[in-house]
Design an enzyme around this catalytic site. Structure first.
Site, PDB file in Angstrom:
ATOM      1  CD  GLU A 172      -3.002  -1.122   2.250  1.00 33.29           C
ATOM      2  OE1 GLU A 172      -2.873  -0.293   3.182  1.00 33.29           O
ATOM      3  OE2 GLU A 172      -3.929  -1.954   2.208  1.00 33.29           O
ATOM      4  CD  GLU A 291      -3.887  -5.824   3.148  1.00 33.30           C
ATOM      5  OE1 GLU A 291      -4.798  -5.161   3.704  1.00 33.30           O
ATOM      6  OE2 GLU A 291      -2.680  -5.532   3.250  1.00 33.30           O
TER       7      GLU A 291
END
Length: 498
Positions: A172, A291
């Site tokens: 991320e 995720e």
């Protein structure tokens, strides 16, 4: 209410890569300490790992587990987690403002993965570190010859290489919450050069480059295109992350979450293929949805946790029945895209937004979302068939047409397996499945999760919400008719004629 699914063995979406049923263990909250590892627990084995958790993870048949993060990895020095435990430093984990003892590190986690029959999807730190630390870690894990880092591994008691084949290039990296967050240009450059170095050491590894942190990020789109422009020739997968929740307590809208996931995947595939065309490349970049889950129950409780604890109670969502239905829809959507989604990681596996929970003095237990995941991971093996669906629709604030049925068919040499969710809150569904060119001999199983209060949960003491057998099904030579209860998760298994 009626719906119909038409399938043919000639219309194959893709062979399923079993890594689509992966999961995630981050050094966050109680995922590791009092999750998979608790040496003072009554069920602890000779290595301190909880045997009750091992049993439940094995039941899920998770083929790959992403490790050690997550946000955690962007401040992680991997060298802290190897060698003698008594020499390992305690560190401040800035991502979750916790104390990391490093009692469990790479060598212990590798041992745990062998106990649960899974592989490691290893993440490298591209937040506070970069090329050098990443290439050294690959050498430590995978090089079998005579070199400094390989010899260090051997001195730590691991003669044979760990042979980790799947690696994530950070986590991320466009998120402002990320330690060492980067622009798309900054990340694209460091990811490309890190990938090159890692593959020079072991050209058999597969690399996942970070997509945007979620589809609502202001960077979404531009990030993917820029990062892929830099890394396309050196990586194998682009990551997607997305979490869902019933924040507005609107069940019809919540049950439509899988339509958002479908649009997200379709959009990212288009971006990958745009860069492929731009580069005149023959290589195809596939997706790692590494995720995904439901995450919203624990947000308020997390605010009350004090910082700098060891294994604090963070992100401990307690899932209800409506969450299990949504998770089933999300699983079906991943399978619909099995031609491009080759890896997916339910985030996470134990205690932290997880299907498995543990009591520190008691047993491990199954949350509601455990059951649809276990059924799909166990029986969703083989080829995904293209679904031609006829269904009524409803409208929500975000979607004009939400089909009442969410369904997919999986075919292998032994079985035809159908997964389906009836989204209707008040009507049973007459569900017809036509399969002219598939020879089915008999029913094996028809199970449903239905009839529960949508807010009902499982607890340490009672597993109220779980599948049960249904007899409301008829099989003929070329078709099948089943009654799907309102708000139900369904699995139908039929034996194939040999």
């Amino acid at each position: 209410m009626k719906s119909e699914l038409k399938i043919s063995k000639k219309l194959i979406v893709s062979e399923i890569d079993c890594r689509i049923y992966g999961s995630f263990i981050e050094h966050l909250g109680r995922a590791v300490y009092t999750g998979i590892y608790q040496p003072d627990h009554i069920s602890a084995d000779e290595d301190g790992f909880r045997q009750d958790v091992i049993d439940l993870v094995k039941e899920l048949q998770v083929p790959i587990v992403r490790y050690p993060g997550g946000n955690f990895v962007s401040g992680f020095d991997w060298e802290d987690s190897v060698g003698k435990r008594e020499l390992r430093p305690k560190r401040l984990d800035l991502a979750w403002r916790s104390i990391e003892t490093n009692e469990i590190g790479l060598q212990e986690f590798f041992k745990w993965t062998k106990k649960v029959n899974t592989e490691i999807n290893m993440a490298v730190n591209l937040g506070t570190r970069g090329i050098n630390a990443a290439r050294n870690l690959v050498e430590y894990c995978n090089f079998e010859g005579d070199s400094y880092w390989a010899n260090l591994r051997k001195s730590h008691g691991q003669e044979a290489p760990y042979a980790i084949k799947t690696w994530c290039l950070g986590n991320e990296m466009d998120g402002p919450w990320q330690i060492g967050a980067k622009t798309s240009e900054e990340y694209g450059r460091i990811a490309a050069e890190t990938a090159k170095a890692m593959k020079l050491i072991d050209d058999s590894i597969e690399l996942v480059v970070c997509g945007s942190s979620n589809s609502q990020m202001p960077t979404f789109g531009e990030w993917e295109l820029t990062v892929l422009d830099h890394t396309y020739d050196y990586v194998d997968y682009l990551s997607l992350h997305q979490y869902y929740g019933n924040h507005s307590n609107d069940l019809p809208e919540y049950l439509a979450s899988s339509l958002d996931m479908d649009q997200f995947i379709t959009g990212v595939v288009a971006m990958c293929d745009a860069i492929k065309a731009k580069k005149h490349s023959k290589k195809q970049i596939n997706l790692s949805f590494d995720e995904w889950n439901i995450w919203y129950h624990s947000n308020e409780a997390d605010q009350a946790e004090k910082p700098w604890q060891i294994a604090p109670h963070l992100l401990e969502d307690q899932y209800n029945f409506e969450d299990a239905l949504v998770l089933g829809c999300l699983l079906i959507t991943l399978l619909k895209h099995a031609d491009r989604v080759k890896i997916a990681c339910l985030a996470q596996l134990v205690n932290v937004i997880a299907p498995i929970m543990t009591d520190e003095q008691g047993k491990a237990w199954r949350q509601t979302i455990y059951f649809p995941f276990a059924q799909v991971a166990t029986y969703g093996r083989g080829q995904v068939l293209k679904s031609v669906v006829d269904s009524d629709f409803y409208r929500t604030k975000s979607f004009d047409e939400v089909p009442y049925i969410e369904t997919i068919a999986v075919l292998n040499e032994a079985e035809l397996v159908i997964f389906a969710v009836n989204r209707s809150s008040d009507e049973a569904m007459d569900f017809s499945i036509a399969f002219d060119d598939i020879s089915v001999s008999e029913m094996i199983e028809f199970s449903q999760m239905s009839g529960f209060d949508i807010k009902a949960v499982n607890t340490l003491d009672e597993t109220l919400i779980q599948p049960s057998a249904s007899t409301k099904i008829n099989l003929s030579e070329k078709s099948l008719q089943a009654t799907l209860a309102p708000l139900s998760w369904n699995m139908i298994r039929c034996q194939i004629k040999k």
